[in-house]
Design an enzyme around this catalytic site. Structure first.
Site, PDB file in Angstrom:
ATOM      1  N   GLU A 151       2.450   9.144 -12.174  1.00  0.00           N
ATOM      2  CA  GLU A 151       1.205   9.876 -11.892  1.00  0.00           C
ATOM      3  C   GLU A 151       1.281  11.348 -12.283  1.00  0.00           C
ATOM      4  O   GLU A 151       1.156  12.244 -11.439  1.00  0.00           O
ATOM      5  CB  GLU A 151       0.826   9.716 -10.411  1.00  0.00           C
ATOM      6  CG  GLU A 151       0.513   8.282 -10.047  1.00  0.00           C
ATOM      7  CD  GLU A 151      -0.099   8.106  -8.663  1.00  0.00           C
ATOM      8  OE1 GLU A 151       0.068   8.986  -7.803  1.00  0.00           O
ATOM      9  OE2 GLU A 151      -0.748   7.060  -8.445  1.00  0.00           O
ATOM     10  N   GLU A 306      -0.321  -0.195  -9.514  1.00  0.00           N
ATOM     11  CA  GLU A 306      -0.138  -0.104  -8.061  1.00  0.00           C
ATOM     12  C   GLU A 306      -1.452  -0.457  -7.377  1.00  0.00           C
ATOM     13  O   GLU A 306      -2.531  -0.122  -7.872  1.00  0.00           O
ATOM     14  CB  GLU A 306       0.226   1.325  -7.628  1.00  0.00           C
ATOM     15  CG  GLU A 306       1.580   1.808  -8.064  1.00  0.00           C
ATOM     16  CD  GLU A 306       1.820   3.259  -7.624  1.00  0.00           C
ATOM     17  OE1 GLU A 306       1.219   3.688  -6.622  1.00  0.00           O
ATOM     18  OE2 GLU A 306       2.590   3.952  -8.298  1.00  0.00           O
TER      19      GLU A 306
HETATM   20  C1  GLA Z   1       0.904   6.694  -5.611  1.00  0.00           C
HETATM   21  C2  GLA Z   1       2.332   6.829  -6.093  1.00  0.00           C
HETATM   22  C3  GLA Z   1       3.299   5.967  -5.352  1.00  0.00           C
HETATM   23  C4  GLA Z   1       3.012   5.987  -3.873  1.00  0.00           C
HETATM   24  C5  GLA Z   1       1.594   5.548  -3.645  1.00  0.00           C
HETATM   25  C6  GLA Z   1       1.213   5.471  -2.200  1.00  0.00           C
HETATM   26  O1  GLA Z   1       0.200   5.736  -6.273  1.00  0.00           O
HETATM   27  O2  GLA Z   1       2.449   6.573  -7.480  1.00  0.00           O
HETATM   28  O3  GLA Z   1       4.602   6.442  -5.611  1.00  0.00           O
HETATM   29  O4  GLA Z   1       3.196   7.267  -3.371  1.00  0.00           O
HETATM   30  O5  GLA Z   1       0.733   6.472  -4.250  1.00  0.00           O
HETATM   31  O6  GLA Z   1      -0.081   4.968  -2.042  1.00  0.00           O
END
Ligand code: GLA
Ligand code: GLA
Length: 717
Positions: A151, A306
């Site tokens: 991210e 995710e």
């Molecule tokens: C983001 C991050 C993960 C985690 C999630 C929690 O997507 O990439 O590492 O912290 O949030 O929801």
């Protein structure tokens, strides 16, 4: 470079680094993952400190052991590069890697995703470890994809970034005179005498030069992209041949994802909708648009990298996920073009920031937890849906959503500094097509548009270079183009077009957009039909008029003569008509009676101008009529009930039609299904003992239950 998958990727982020001293837990994880049909994990994004505990001392054995053991158990690895979270020693020894905020305060060590993108030291350190990782792991058959960083986000204002920014400016403009011209620095006499004077915008300094602010946003996005490119290059130097991705985020404004998309092979993103906060129908539509934005970056299948197998822990309120939602959100991703359903996270951490974030395996470690069982069930279901892998999404309709446009428009001091509702205006158009069960691409101004029958440009304040010519050719050749208020106001330097708006498209639109009225929150104007709802309709379309009239009859009190009437708010543009045909006029205020919505036949096509921020019903009705005109219909050839999503993917041989009910209640559903086979059809309930029940509805029930998903398949002839 594409991935050759033979099954839908199922699994998620796994952090064995937190459990290395508990081999029994790692062993149990394997059992629980296999039982849940997990076939993929993502490893290593936050492992730098364990992979390089001291400078140039690499310890990869533990990682290899885990990767190999997973693989022996049928679980592949998506391997992360660790740049998102640096080791303590690195920041201590090389403080230049720490960011400086816009107010010029230097950050301390801590958190993550906050390194300087310009720092040569950081680039060198990540280059070394990425090369080593590639050399060691790329040939490992277990590793299927490189996950670059995590991210990417934020910006840095340190002296290294200021230097890089100046170099970027010099390359772009060559001379300081050109900078002054393009930024219109004569305003308040802020002309630059030399490049050395240029600094990033700051609340402590310069925020009055819109061109500077826009270019800084472009630069920060470019620098992040360049850092990603650098990371990929390091992997390739180390011999990596496998494809790359980086996980993108929901409506993340600071990075132009169209640029970032160019340096990776596969798009992936992290989806965390707040289900059951307000209407799930609206939430599903919002999520659908994000999926389509991501898919449209490359107009190829993507990965859901995710999602949450339960409740998050970082929102203000983290509500439990109601039974069936894990399945519904996973299948929704699949419907919109994902080839994976991946979660954050496999095992819930014991301590730290995310210890209460849901996971496949919770602290109890039990396989009778609700989230676990839902995930297990979905994992099993996905195994029968592998035929969908790699299938594409075909759309006849595209909506423009452009990062540079957003930056420029939201930064400009203008008619409404409170809220312009840009994303909402894009969403309104998106929803109106989706309610008809139509696939939609969401593209930016740089992408090709010839393939579409309908192209919509909501609030396209900035026209990037070449855009107006592209649209002109598109409409000339027969395209249907719709543009709204506050479009074509400035060029790519954020300099206002002289001579009238929309710049370069006044002939195509057949009008000039002049003054724009901003309304206070709660105020509204009305749009009243002038005779026919849509002029130029043949007789067979006359049903539109009566349908529209009945749908919005509750608005009659607004209509002067009780005709067709919609409300509009926020922004109302006044139009000077040339060849355009007005078909709606303003109903109130001093501009009552003036044209508000028009259509202009141009070449073989038509160009519509929507002068005001109309209510959703207006878009719903207008687009239904326009789809009819363009002879585009959904696969069922029927009206789609509200809150039901219909989405298609297809390959050469088959078409997959997803139908999902996001209403909290059952909906009548009676399509003519004789050509379609049902691949999957199910909803979930829970009894008072907490037992989940899965109900198959394969026998063509005439109701769609809440959160029911049906997947139809049609063999192409
Ligand atoms: C983001 C991050 C993960 C985690 C999630 C929690 O997507 O990439 O590492 O912290 O949030 O929801
Ligand atoms: C003040 C300033 C002007 C101008 C106007 C804009 O009056 O003196 O220079 O900025 O505001 O309303």
């Amino acid at each position: 470079m594409k991935m050759n998958l033979d099954s839908i990727l199922y699994g998620g982020d796994y952090n064995p680094d937190q459990w290395l001293e508990h081999p029994e837990i790692l062993q149990e994880d394997l059992r629980l993952m296999k039982k849940a049909h997990v076939n993929t994990v993502t490893l290593g994004m936050f492992s730098w400190a364990k992979l390089e505990p001291e400078e140039d001392h690499f310890t990869f054995d533990w990682m290899e052991e885990i990767i190999d053991r997973l693989y022996k158990n049928g679980i592949a690895t998506i391997l992360g590069t660790p740049s998102a979270s640096r080791p303590h020693w690195l920041a201590d020894k090389y403080p230049e890697v720490l960011r400086v905020n816009e107010d010029r305060r230097k950050q301390l060590y801590g958190m993550r995703e906050n390194h300087c993108y310009s720092s040569p030291v950081y680039r060198e350190r990540i280059r070394r470890i990425n090369r080593q990782l590639a050399a060691r792991f790329d040939k490992n058959p277990a590793v299927i994809l490189w996950h670059i960083s995590n991210e990417y986000s934020g910006e840095c204002h340190c002296p290294l970034c200021q230097d890089a920014f100046r170099k970027w400016i010099i390359e772009r403009y060559q001379t300081i005179e050109e900078v002054n011209r393009c930024w219109n620095t004569g305003f308040w006499g802020h002309d630059y005498q030399s490049f050395e004077q240029i600094e990033s915008p700051s609340s402590m300094g310069e925020i009055s030069i819109d061109g500077l602010t826009l270019d800084w946003k472009r630069f920060s996005s470019h620098q992040t992209t360049d850092f990603c490119r650098w990371e990929v290059a390091a992997l390739r130097e180390g011999g990596a041949k496998k494809p790359t991705t980086t996980n993108l985020m929901y409506h993340y404004k600071p990075i132009n994802y169209h640029e970032l998309a160019d340096v990776i092979d596969i798009i992936s993103w992290d989806n965390y909708p707040s289900w059951d906060k307000g209407s799930n129908v609206a939430r599903a539509a919002d999520t659908a648009m994000q999926h389509d934005i991501m898919r449209s970056l490359k107009r190829e299948p993507f990965l859901l990298m995710e999602s949450c197998p339960g409740a998050t822990n970082w929102k203000e309120i983290s509500k439990l996920t109601r039974p069936g939602m894990i399945q519904a959100q996973g299948l929704q991703a699949l419907a919109h073009g994902s080839d994976s359903v991946l979660y954050f996270q496999i095992r819930q951490g014991r301590g730290g920031y995310e210890k209460f974030h849901a996971a496949l395996i919770s602290h109890s470690g039990k396989d009778d937890e609700r989230n676990y069982r839902e995930c297990q069930h979905l994992g099993e279901s996905l195994e029968s849906l592998n035929g969908i892998l790699g299938s594409e999404t075909k759309a006849d309709v595209a909506i423009l959503f452009d990062w540079e446009n957003m930056w420029a428009m939201e930064n400009a001091m203008g008619p409404r500094n409170q809220n312009l509702y840009y994303k909402e205006s894009v969403q309104k158009s998106y929803d109106a097509f989706r309610k008809q069960g139509i696939n939609v691409d969401v593209i930016d101004m740089t992408q090709s548009i010839d393939r579409y029958k309908i192209l919509v440009a909501p609030m396209l304040y900035m026209f990037r270079q070449g855009f107006s010519d592209k649209v002109k050719a598109y409409v000339e050749a027969g395209g249907i183009f719709l543009m709204t208020y506050w479009s074509g106001i400035v060029d790519e330097h954020d300099l206002c077009f002289l001579g009238g708006c929309p710049g370069g498209l006044m002939d195509v639109m057949g009008l000039r957009a002049s003054e724009i009225d901003a309304l206070y929150d709660g105020e509204y104007n009305t749009l009243l039909a002038v005779g026919d709802f849509l002029p130029g309709f043949s007789k067979k379309h006359s049903w539109q008029l009566s349908e529209v009239t009945s749908k919005n009859s509750d608005r009659k009190e607004d209509g002067e003569k009780g005709g067709i009437c919609y409300r509009c708010e926020h922004l109302c543009q006044l139009l000077k008509i040339d060849t355009a045909i007005p078909f709606m006029r303003y109903g109130k205020d001093f501009y009552a009676g003036m044209p508000a919505v028009t259509v202009n036949p141009y070449g073989k096509g038509k160009a519509f101008y929507i002068g005001a921020d109309a209510e959703a019903q207006f878009y719903d009705d207008l687009y239904a009529a326009i789809l009819h005109m363009a002879e585009i219909e959904n696969p069922f050839g029927m009206e789609i009930p509200e809150g039901v999503e219909v989405t298609c993917r297809e390959n050469e041989k088959q078409r997959f039609i997803f139908v999902q009910n996001f209403n909290g209640y059952a909906i009548p559903w009676n399509p003519v299904e004789k050509y379609y086979k049902i691949l999957h059809s199910e909803y979930v309930t829970m009894d008072s003992n907490g037992c989940l029940e899965y109900h198959q509805t394969n026998d063509g029930q005439s109701l769609l239950q809440p959160l029911e998903s049906r997947i139809y398949m049609e063999e192409k002839l």
